[in-house]
Design a protein around this motif. Structure first.
Motif, PDB file in Angstrom:
ATOM      1  N   UNK A 205      23.630  -4.676 -29.445  1.00 17.93           N
ATOM      2  CA  UNK A 205      24.991  -5.015 -29.894  1.00 17.93           C
ATOM      3  C   UNK A 205      25.879  -5.460 -28.732  1.00 17.93           C
ATOM      4  N   UNK A 206      25.373  -5.328 -27.497  1.00 18.76           N
ATOM      5  CA  UNK A 206      26.150  -5.843 -26.352  1.00 18.76           C
ATOM      6  C   UNK A 206      26.814  -4.782 -25.502  1.00 18.76           C
ATOM      7  N   UNK A 207      26.372  -3.543 -25.615  1.00 16.43           N
ATOM      8  CA  UNK A 207      26.995  -2.477 -24.821  1.00 16.43           C
ATOM      9  C   UNK A 207      26.751  -2.712 -23.327  1.00 16.43           C
ATOM     10  N   UNK A 208      27.776  -2.451 -22.545  1.00 13.16           N
ATOM     11  CA  UNK A 208      27.673  -2.600 -21.094  1.00 13.16           C
ATOM     12  C   UNK A 208      26.589  -1.652 -20.557  1.00 13.16           C
ATOM     13  N   UNK A 209      25.689  -2.143 -19.684  1.00  9.44           N
ATOM     14  CA  UNK A 209      24.642  -1.259 -19.150  1.00  9.44           C
ATOM     15  C   UNK A 209      25.244  -0.033 -18.459  1.00  9.44           C
ATOM     16  N   UNK A 210      24.617   1.112 -18.671  1.00  6.39           N
ATOM     17  CA  UNK A 210      25.040   2.329 -17.970  1.00  6.39           C
ATOM     18  C   UNK A 210      26.107   3.132 -18.694  1.00  6.39           C
ATOM     19  N   UNK A 211      26.616   2.573 -19.801  1.00  6.63           N
ATOM     20  CA  UNK A 211      27.680   3.271 -20.522  1.00  6.63           C
ATOM     21  C   UNK A 211      27.082   4.307 -21.484  1.00  6.63           C
ATOM     22  N   UNK A 212      25.930   3.977 -22.056  1.00  7.21           N
ATOM     23  CA  UNK A 212      25.202   4.963 -22.859  1.00  7.21           C
ATOM     24  C   UNK A 212      23.840   5.180 -22.201  1.00  7.21           C
ATOM     25  N   UNK A 213      23.591   6.422 -21.828  1.00  5.24           N
ATOM     26  CA  UNK A 213      22.328   6.763 -21.166  1.00  5.24           C
ATOM     27  C   UNK A 213      21.663   7.884 -21.952  1.00  5.24           C
ATOM     28  N   UNK A 214      20.337   7.881 -21.975  1.00  5.91           N
ATOM     29  CA  UNK A 214      19.652   8.956 -22.702  1.00  5.91           C
ATOM     30  C   UNK A 214      18.646   9.627 -21.792  1.00  5.91           C
ATOM     31  N   UNK A 215      18.792  10.936 -21.653  1.00  5.89           N
ATOM     32  CA  UNK A 215      17.782  11.675 -20.897  1.00  5.89           C
ATOM     33  C   UNK A 215      17.056  12.624 -21.847  1.00  5.89           C
ATOM     34  N   UNK A 216      15.772  12.744 -21.640  1.00  8.57           N
ATOM     35  CA  UNK A 216      14.979  13.666 -22.455  1.00  8.57           C
ATOM     36  C   UNK A 216      14.232  14.592 -21.506  1.00  8.57           C
ATOM     37  N   UNK A 217      13.854  15.741 -22.026  1.00  6.88           N
ATOM     38  CA  UNK A 217      13.092  16.648 -21.170  1.00  6.88           C
ATOM     39  C   UNK A 217      13.062  18.038 -21.729  1.00  6.88           C
ATOM     40  N   UNK A 218      12.462  18.900 -20.950  1.00  9.74           N
ATOM     41  CA  UNK A 218      12.332  20.296 -21.329  1.00  9.74           C
ATOM     42  C   UNK A 218      13.673  20.990 -21.075  1.00  9.74           C
ATOM     43  N   UNK A 219      14.321  21.410 -22.162  1.00 10.46           N
ATOM     44  CA  UNK A 219      15.698  21.932 -22.033  1.00 10.46           C
ATOM     45  C   UNK A 219      15.788  23.134 -21.115  1.00 10.46           C
ATOM     46  N   UNK A 220      14.759  23.975 -21.132  1.00  9.94           N
ATOM     47  CA  UNK A 220      14.852  25.168 -20.281  1.00  9.94           C
ATOM     48  C   UNK A 220      14.789  24.773 -18.803  1.00  9.94           C
ATOM     49  N   UNK A 221      14.263  23.571 -18.514  1.00  4.95           N
ATOM     50  CA  UNK A 221      14.198  23.109 -17.120  1.00  4.95           C
ATOM     51  C   UNK A 221      15.438  22.306 -16.723  1.00  4.95           C
ATOM     52  N   UNK A 222      15.882  21.410 -17.643  1.00  2.00           N
ATOM     53  CA  UNK A 222      16.964  20.495 -17.228  1.00  2.00           C
ATOM     54  C   UNK A 222      18.320  20.854 -17.835  1.00  2.00           C
ATOM     55  N   UNK A 223      18.333  21.750 -18.840  1.00  5.92           N
ATOM     56  CA  UNK A 223      19.580  22.067 -19.564  1.00  5.92           C
ATOM     57  C   UNK A 223      20.685  22.526 -18.640  1.00  5.92           C
ATOM     58  N   UNK A 224      20.407  23.571 -17.866  1.00  5.91           N
ATOM     59  CA  UNK A 224      21.441  24.126 -16.978  1.00  5.91           C
ATOM     60  C   UNK A 224      21.875  23.088 -15.945  1.00  5.91           C
ATOM     61  N   UNK A 225      20.911  22.319 -15.468  1.00 10.71           N
ATOM     62  CA  UNK A 225      21.203  21.324 -14.430  1.00 10.71           C
ATOM     63  C   UNK A 225      22.183  20.278 -14.962  1.00 10.71           C
ATOM     64  N   UNK A 226      21.942  19.816 -16.193  1.00 12.86           N
ATOM     65  CA  UNK A 226      22.821  18.816 -16.800  1.00 12.86           C
ATOM     66  C   UNK A 226      24.228  19.379 -16.980  1.00 12.86           C
ATOM     67  N   UNK A 227      24.285  20.565 -17.589  1.00 14.78           N
ATOM     68  CA  UNK A 227      25.590  21.135 -17.962  1.00 14.78           C
ATOM     69  C   UNK A 227      26.435  21.466 -16.741  1.00 14.78           C
ATOM     70  N   UNK A 228      25.779  21.948 -15.677  1.00 10.73           N
ATOM     71  CA  UNK A 228      26.585  22.348 -14.516  1.00 10.73           C
ATOM     72  C   UNK A 228      26.662  21.252 -13.451  1.00 10.73           C
ATOM     73  N   UNK A 229      26.248  20.039 -13.814  1.00 11.38           N
ATOM     74  CA  UNK A 229      26.282  18.933 -12.843  1.00 11.38           C
ATOM     75  C   UNK A 229      27.728  18.634 -12.426  1.00 11.38           C
ATOM     76  N   UNK A 230      27.919  18.352 -11.165  1.00  9.13           N
ATOM     77  CA  UNK A 230      29.294  18.139 -10.660  1.00  9.13           C
ATOM     78  C   UNK A 230      29.972  16.935 -11.312  1.00  9.13           C
ATOM     79  N   UNK A 231      29.197  15.973 -11.799  1.00 10.85           N
ATOM     80  CA  UNK A 231      29.802  14.759 -12.350  1.00 10.85           C
ATOM     81  C   UNK A 231      30.033  14.801 -13.861  1.00 10.85           C
TER      82      UNK A 231
END
Ligand code: NAP
Ligand code: G3P
Length: 484
Positions: A205-231
């Protein structure tokens, strides 16, 4: 066309900077069909380094995105929604395989989400500020005028559950995007493939690159990292109360929207229209095999309505079709074995503690129910705990006050229903129930998606619903002009 870019062999890629990527971790998570455990596909288990990169990209592209006029952002959302409608049968097919959603409900989820995106685009055009004059305030000698605007937070982290992968992902993505945020979306592993498919439609549909990103993975490994990320600038989460509480403890000082568990009650008063109450409770308890946050998880029968209600209710529950999603069965396999075992555990416990089991139709692999349990009392775990499956629970009470007390004694507070023909009773009881929404003569229900969807206690924080979601994903910023 979709999947041409998103997939290599059986492996679905993650989305960063507008490009579908394979993780260097070379680790995958298998998404299995709950019906027969066959492989639907594999998703990437992204590394922390890749997550850092995604945040960097989301942060820099947000700065460009917020400068794009809102009507242009709205145009892109409309196009993405049109593409979803065009591809609705393909998306529904994936939903049937990934999460065993009955065909018509799967199509409905796609259509409903496309509507939501379009409505959000329109509502976004109306995001406007106001001018507040400060000169009349007590002892304020200067003339001050505030130009008050709504501005985006920045990078929104959206985490969605398995039960409505499309709806509960894109109901976060659309308000975030229209208001100028960028998004990092982490779908549930079970449901991620349909979410990936739709993201490709947003790119088309023409979305600017980088505006919608999707990460997948094992939540018990990456969940805390994502949520507490400084950015991370804001977190929008839908899922269980257990994970929601964890997220709220990690996302210190970050704005939060949390949509969590529920134990919605339907109070049936003696003067209720019984046919209507039974019809709504059947749908409320058993739609998508009870795997809805807003499913009716307690039926509270007041006074002498109990026997008449349960007889009629069981007759209707017996008619429910048990089988495959493709056949539009009412009761399909639950999401996994753990979920089925939990339901069985709650039912066994209730039977040991004085429940009357009126119906238990099927138990085979991940297929269970429909089940109807009467005379549930406060010794049974299912009196308190959220059953996320096709179990109707009937609690008998003497009067309205006891019904109100039972509804309010719960740790949850999402919705409640009241069935009665007495409008005074309906409003009096509604005013005393400590929940986000009360439905009069209807099952608990989130939609239509422009209505406010709010909650209290362990059911979450904040209010969703198109206009309310946009407000929740923006902050107020004022520029004050001082006239001397
Ligand atoms: P869940 O297990 O809490 O998972 C929700 C999401 O959180 C998934 O994407 C999951 O990923 C992810 N997750 C798991 N552990 C995490 C962690 N430590 N950090 C960050 N993310 C983590 O819930 P579910 O089983 O998918 O959904 C059912 C629950 O959601 C029920 O309690 C239901 O009532 C609730 N719900 C509430 C609403 C509402 O609007 N109030 C709507 C729908 C559902 P993985 O699945 O890949 O592990
Ligand atoms: O559990 C997900 C929630 O969004 C349910 O929506 O419309 O089925 O009440 P609805």
């Amino acid at each position: 066309m979709p999947f041409e870019y998103t997939k290599e062999g059986n492996n679905y890629k993650y989305l960063s900077n507008g490009k579908w990527q394979l993780s260097v971790s070379n680790k995958f998570i298998s998404v299995l069909n709950p019906v027969d455990n066959s492989l639907v596909g594999k998703i990437q288990d992204v590394s922390k380094k890749e997550i850092d990169e995604v945040f960097k990209i989301a942060k820099s592209s947000q700065l460009q995105w917020q400068e794009i006029p809102v009507n242009k952002r709205a145009e892109i959302l409309h196009k993405a929604a049109d593409l979803m409608l065009k591809n609705k049968l393909i998306i529904a097919e994936i939903l049937m395989k990934e999460i065993a959603k009955p065909k018509s409900a799967a199509i409905n989820e796609v259509e409903r989400t496309a509507d939501l995106i379009k409505y959000t685009a329109e509502e976004g055009l109306r995001i406007s500020g106001e001018i507040v004059e400060g000169q009349c305030f007590y002892k304020n000698e200067k003339r001050k005028t505030a130009f008050v605007n709504r501005v985006p937070f920045g990078v929104v982290l959206a985490i969605s559950p398995f039960n409505y992968p499309i709806n509960l992902s894109y109901s976060k993505v659309a308000p975030a995007l229209i208001s100028g945020n960028s998004v990092i979306l982490k779908p549930s592993a079970q449901g991620a493939i349909s979410v990936i498919y739709c993201a490709e439609l947003f790119l088309e549909a023409g979305l600017l690159p980088g505006v919608l990103n999707i990460v997948t993975g094992n939540s018990s490994q990456i969940g805390d990292y994502l949520v507490s990320h400084k950015d991370v600038d804001m977190v929008a989460f839908t899922g269980s109360t257990e994970i929601g509480k964890r997220i709220s403890s990690l996302a210190v000082m970050k704005p939060l929207l949390l949509e969590l568990g529920g134990k919605d009650a339907a109070i049936i008063l003696e003067d209720a229209d019984l046919d209507l109450a039974v019809k709504e409770c059947i749908s409320g308890c058993f739609s998508y095999s009870g795997q809805r946050c807003t499913a009716i998880k307690r039926i509270i029968a007041v006074g002498n309505i109990g026997n008449k209600f349960s007889d009629k209710f069981v007759k209707e529950a017996e008619k429910l079709k048990v089988g495959k999603p493709e056949d539009n069965s009412n009761i399909c396999c639950l999401i996994n074995k753990k979920a089925v075992d939990y339901i069985q555990e709650l039912v066994d416990d209730a039977n040991k503690n004085g429940a009357k089991q009126l119906l238990f139709k099927t138990r085979k692999n991940n297929l269970i129910g429909p089940i109807v349990l009467d005379n549930i009392n406060n010794k049974c775990r299912i009196y308190y705990e959220e059953q996320f499956g096709p179990v109707a629970v009937i609690i008998r009470v003497r009067d309205k006050n006891e019904a109100i007390k039972i509804v309010n004694d719960s740790e949850y507070g999402l919705q409640a229903s009241i069935f009665t023909n007495n409008i005074n009773d309906a409003f009096n009881i509604a005013s005393k129930l400590n929940v986000g929404t009360v439905q009069i003569n209807g099952k608990s229900d989130r939609g239509p998606d422009n209505l406010p969807f709010s909650c209290v206690k362990n059911s979450g924080l904040g209010t969703q619903g198109i206009k309310y979601s946009i407000e929740a994903m923006t902050r107020i910023k004022s520029i004050v002009l001082n006239l001397n």
